[in-house]
Design a protein around this motif. Sequence first.
Motif, PDB file in Angstrom:
ATOM      1  N   ALA A 120      -5.008  -3.097   3.677  1.00  0.00           N
ATOM      2  CA  ALA A 120      -5.238  -3.081   2.232  1.00  0.00           C
ATOM      3  C   ALA A 120      -6.419  -2.203   1.861  1.00  0.00           C
ATOM      4  N   ALA A 121      -7.432  -2.146   2.726  1.00  0.00           N
ATOM      5  CA  ALA A 121      -8.638  -1.363   2.430  1.00  0.00           C
ATOM      6  C   ALA A 121      -8.362   0.134   2.406  1.00  0.00           C
ATOM      7  N   THR A 122      -7.262   0.579   3.012  1.00  0.00           N
ATOM      8  CA  THR A 122      -6.944   2.012   2.969  1.00  0.00           C
ATOM      9  C   THR A 122      -6.476   2.449   1.588  1.00  0.00           C
ATOM     10  N   LEU A 123      -6.039   1.508   0.739  1.00  0.00           N
ATOM     11  CA  LEU A 123      -5.551   1.892  -0.586  1.00  0.00           C
ATOM     12  C   LEU A 123      -6.655   2.488  -1.450  1.00  0.00           C
ATOM     13  N   PRO A 124      -7.810   1.822  -1.639  1.00  0.00           N
ATOM     14  CA  PRO A 124      -8.870   2.471  -2.423  1.00  0.00           C
ATOM     15  C   PRO A 124      -9.418   3.722  -1.753  1.00  0.00           C
TER      16      PRO A 124
ATOM     17  N   ALA B 214     -18.286  -0.534  -3.348  1.00  0.00           N
ATOM     18  CA  ALA B 214     -17.870  -0.497  -1.949  1.00  0.00           C
ATOM     19  C   ALA B 214     -19.078  -0.341  -1.030  1.00  0.00           C
TER      20      ALA B 214
ATOM     21  N   TYR C  43     -14.914   1.831   3.648  1.00  0.00           N
ATOM     22  CA  TYR C  43     -13.778   1.039   3.163  1.00  0.00           C
ATOM     23  C   TYR C  43     -13.241   0.105   4.244  1.00  0.00           C
TER      24      TYR C  43
ATOM     25  N   GLY D  41     -12.872  -3.968   3.994  1.00  0.00           N
ATOM     26  CA  GLY D  41     -11.706  -4.758   4.376  1.00  0.00           C
ATOM     27  C   GLY D  41     -12.044  -5.825   5.392  1.00  0.00           C
TER      28      GLY D  41
ATOM     29  N   ALA E 161      -7.313  -5.127  -3.684  1.00  0.00           N
ATOM     30  CA  ALA E 161      -7.172  -3.673  -3.590  1.00  0.00           C
ATOM     31  C   ALA E 161      -6.391  -3.124  -4.773  1.00  0.00           C
TER      32      ALA E 161
ATOM     33  N   VAL F 130       0.834  -1.200   0.000  1.00  0.00           N
ATOM     34  CA  VAL F 130       0.000   0.000   0.000  1.00  0.00           C
ATOM     35  C   VAL F 130       0.873   1.256   0.000  1.00  0.00           C
TER      36      VAL F 130
END
Length: 504
Positions: free
Chosen positions: A164-168, A324, A379, A383, A433, A48
């Motif tokens: 990983a969910a912070t990337l989108p 999402a 988000y 995740g 992601a 990320v």
Amino acid sequence: MTRLIDHQPLVGQPDPADPEPPVSVVSPNRRWPEWLPGACTVAVIVGVIAVTLWQLHLNLLFTNTTTTGGDTGAHFVMPEFIRNHLLGSGRLSGWDPSWYDGYPIYNFYFVLPDLLAALGSYVIPYGIAFKLMTVLGSVLMPVGAWACGRLFRLKAPGPAALAAATLPFLFDYTWTIYGGNLFSTLAGEYAYSIAIPLALVFLGLFSRGLRTQKGRGWAAVFLALCILTHILPALLALAGAVVLTVLELAGRWVRSDDGLEPEERPGGRRRVLWWAASTVGLGVALSSWWLVPFVFQHDYATQMGYTNVAGFPALFFPHADLWAMLVAGVAAVVAVRTRSRFGILFSVLGGLSALAVRFDPQGALYNVRLLPLWFLCVYLMVGWFAAVVVRRIALAWRDRRDWLGQMRSPPLVRHYRWVPAAIVGPLAVLLGALLVVIPPFVVAASALPVTPGANEVTYWAAWNYSGYEGKPAYPEFKALMSRMNRVGDQHGCGRAMWEYNANE
């Protein structure tokens, strides 16, 4: 020597009196080294961060130029005032004469991010220290999400999936100035992005503390740091503290996220309430030197005159993020059915954030500044749900292999320390992601269902971090600054105001 654990043969001696033959235990051919699950989690966090820095142009971040772009160009001068005028006298607020007829610097804005840049400039060049501070929150966001999951004791791959969910979330382009995502950070809202990982770590510490009655000091410190960094993520943290306290008082209705039965509360409900109230009170007290003047003198702050944004429910459900929203809605139902502390918390916080945007009265607080908190919760729930699905699949796969092993003669018995989700799970969620975020960076726009256009992070970052020095008109700007310096040396400093009007 690498210690291999995961499958250990069971040792036993046959009983001569037992008419049944002994169970043969066969050690599987494939064994996993102890460090592998941790390495997979690190790979997710590093992945990320790597994608984020790739689009922010790491080479430009380490060039000593004058950052520009949005409000960032104005913020650039503020840490310099801390370093040269405030720190020497032991102060973190004061009167800055550089704009208009002077203004109270850091009375109505958040001091901690700029303080980090000022302190960093003692070690590295000022321009680089400022740039690194502006991207600090975006880099720390996956770390903060992972730490939150760990403190909630989510089973693998839960913490890694949150990272990983912070990337989108970071690359979401449906809002560009409200805060949290990379577009907002590049527009000048870097304090907002720094406060988000602080809020997430606080919520994790607070949740753990309610269960164990430990860690009050660390939780209070992170709450204070969050308040001093940006008040809006701090409001999410404070609301989360209230929700977590209510969930803890609900007793056994809410399950621990590690799958174990909830512990008995040390000291009962009164002690839970005391721990919660004292922790929040201590955090607010630690930040009160800035918070109290901010609250009681806020009427003297400049009112931007923004008009609250309407357009509900499209504001909460932009077309680009419908996938999402759908996943997060399913996740909320699953969270209630499984009584997950983490899932219920962020489902409730998402709902509260949406209500705050919808019913925020017209005033000093621009209602859509709360909108990123809604998307953050969405988000994170995506995740969390991805981790639940991956773990269920991994458990089913493991159970099927065990069942097939038992059908053999002699049966095969496996002794697991980890489920497969701890190794494959983090990488699977990271891949998902990346598939959401990466294609517009590497595939021609004509081949995509969306058109990225010139509004991409990479273009904004290149403009910002190449600085004034990288612009075609820089020689003219430099000549103007040099002339003003000479005039100031000869005749004394005056005031100059640039009017943002092409006709003048």
